[in-house]
Design a protein around this motif. Structure first.
Motif, short mmCIF file in Angstrom:
data_model
loop_
_atom_site.label_atom_id
_atom_site.label_comp_id
_atom_site.label_asym_id
_atom_site.label_seq_id
_atom_site.Cartn_x
_atom_site.Cartn_y
_atom_site.Cartn_z
N MET A 188 -2.13 -6.05 -5.53
CA MET A 188 -1.34 -6.87 -6.47
C MET A 188 -0.05 -6.15 -6.86
O MET A 188 1.01 -6.78 -6.97
CB MET A 188 -2.16 -7.22 -7.71
N ILE A 189 -0.13 -4.83 -7.04
CA ILE A 189 1.07 -4.06 -7.37
C ILE A 189 2.01 -4.06 -6.17
O ILE A 189 3.22 -4.30 -6.32
CB ILE A 189 0.69 -2.63 -7.81
N ASP A 190 1.49 -3.81 -4.97
CA ASP A 190 2.31 -3.78 -3.76
C ASP A 190 3.02 -5.12 -3.52
O ASP A 190 4.15 -5.15 -3.06
CB ASP A 190 1.46 -3.45 -2.52
N LYS A 191 2.36 -6.22 -3.85
CA LYS A 191 2.94 -7.55 -3.64
C LYS A 191 3.84 -7.99 -4.80
O LYS A 191 4.42 -9.07 -4.76
CB LYS A 191 1.82 -8.58 -3.43
N GLY A 192 3.94 -7.15 -5.83
CA GLY A 192 4.80 -7.46 -6.96
C GLY A 192 4.22 -8.48 -7.93
O GLY A 192 4.95 -9.05 -8.74
N LEU A 193 2.92 -8.71 -7.86
CA LEU A 193 2.29 -9.66 -8.77
C LEU A 193 2.16 -9.09 -10.18
O LEU A 193 2.23 -9.83 -11.16
CB LEU A 193 0.92 -10.08 -8.25
N ILE A 194 1.93 -7.79 -10.27
CA ILE A 194 1.92 -7.08 -11.54
C ILE A 194 2.58 -5.73 -11.33
O ILE A 194 2.70 -5.25 -10.20
CB ILE A 194 0.48 -6.85 -12.07
N SER A 195 3.03 -5.14 -12.41
CA SER A 195 3.60 -3.79 -12.31
C SER A 195 2.60 -2.78 -12.86
O SER A 195 1.68 -3.13 -13.60
CB SER A 195 4.91 -3.69 -13.10
N ARG A 196 2.77 -1.54 -12.48
CA ARG A 196 1.90 -0.48 -13.00
C ARG A 196 2.01 -0.40 -14.52
O ARG A 196 1.02 -0.16 -15.21
CB ARG A 196 2.29 0.86 -12.37
N GLN A 197 3.23 -0.61 -15.04
CA GLN A 197 3.44 -0.55 -16.49
C GLN A 197 2.66 -1.67 -17.19
O GLN A 197 2.06 -1.44 -18.24
CB GLN A 197 4.94 -0.64 -16.82
N GLU A 198 2.68 -2.88 -16.62
CA GLU A 198 1.92 -3.99 -17.21
C GLU A 198 0.42 -3.67 -17.20
O GLU A 198 -0.28 -3.92 -18.19
CB GLU A 198 2.14 -5.28 -16.42
N LEU A 199 -0.05 -3.12 -16.12
CA LEU A 199 -1.45 -2.75 -16.00
C LEU A 199 -1.82 -1.68 -17.03
O LEU A 199 -2.85 -1.78 -17.71
CB LEU A 199 -1.75 -2.26 -14.59
N GLU A 200 -0.96 -0.67 -17.17
CA GLU A 200 -1.22 0.38 -18.14
C GLU A 200 -1.22 -0.16 -19.57
O GLU A 200 -2.07 0.23 -20.38
CB GLU A 200 -0.20 1.50 -17.99
N ARG A 201 -0.28 -1.05 -19.89
CA ARG A 201 -0.23 -1.65 -21.23
C ARG A 201 -1.49 -2.46 -21.52
O ARG A 201 -2.10 -2.34 -22.58
CB ARG A 201 1.00 -2.55 -21.39
#
Length: 69
Positions: free
Chosen positions: A38-51
């Motif tokens: 999902m991160i690789d495809k740009g569906l979510i960012s690492r920052q969004e996931l961390e938040r």
């Protein structure tokens, strides 16, 4: 009093625990792969996931319920 009636019950319990550990590993691996995709495809960012992870962790540690929109 011992919670295991026989030594065989203990052996079966330990076997089941080992199976659960293997299952947990494979589920965690699959979940991690999905997140990375999902991160690789740009569906979510690492920052969004961390938040979101921090938000949910805070809710779990304080015993709060998850707010439903």
């Amino acid at each position: 009093m011992n919670s295991f009636s026989t030594s065989m019950d203990l052996v079966e319990f330990i076997g089941k625990l080992g199976d659960l550990k293997d299952e947990h590993y494979h589920m965690t691996l699959a979940f991690s792969a999905m997140i990375e995709l999902m991160i690789d495809k740009g569906l979510i960012s690492r920052q969004e996931l961390e938040r979101k992870t921090a938000e949910l962790d805070q809710l779990m540690t304080t015993g709060s319920t998850y707010p439903m929109a």
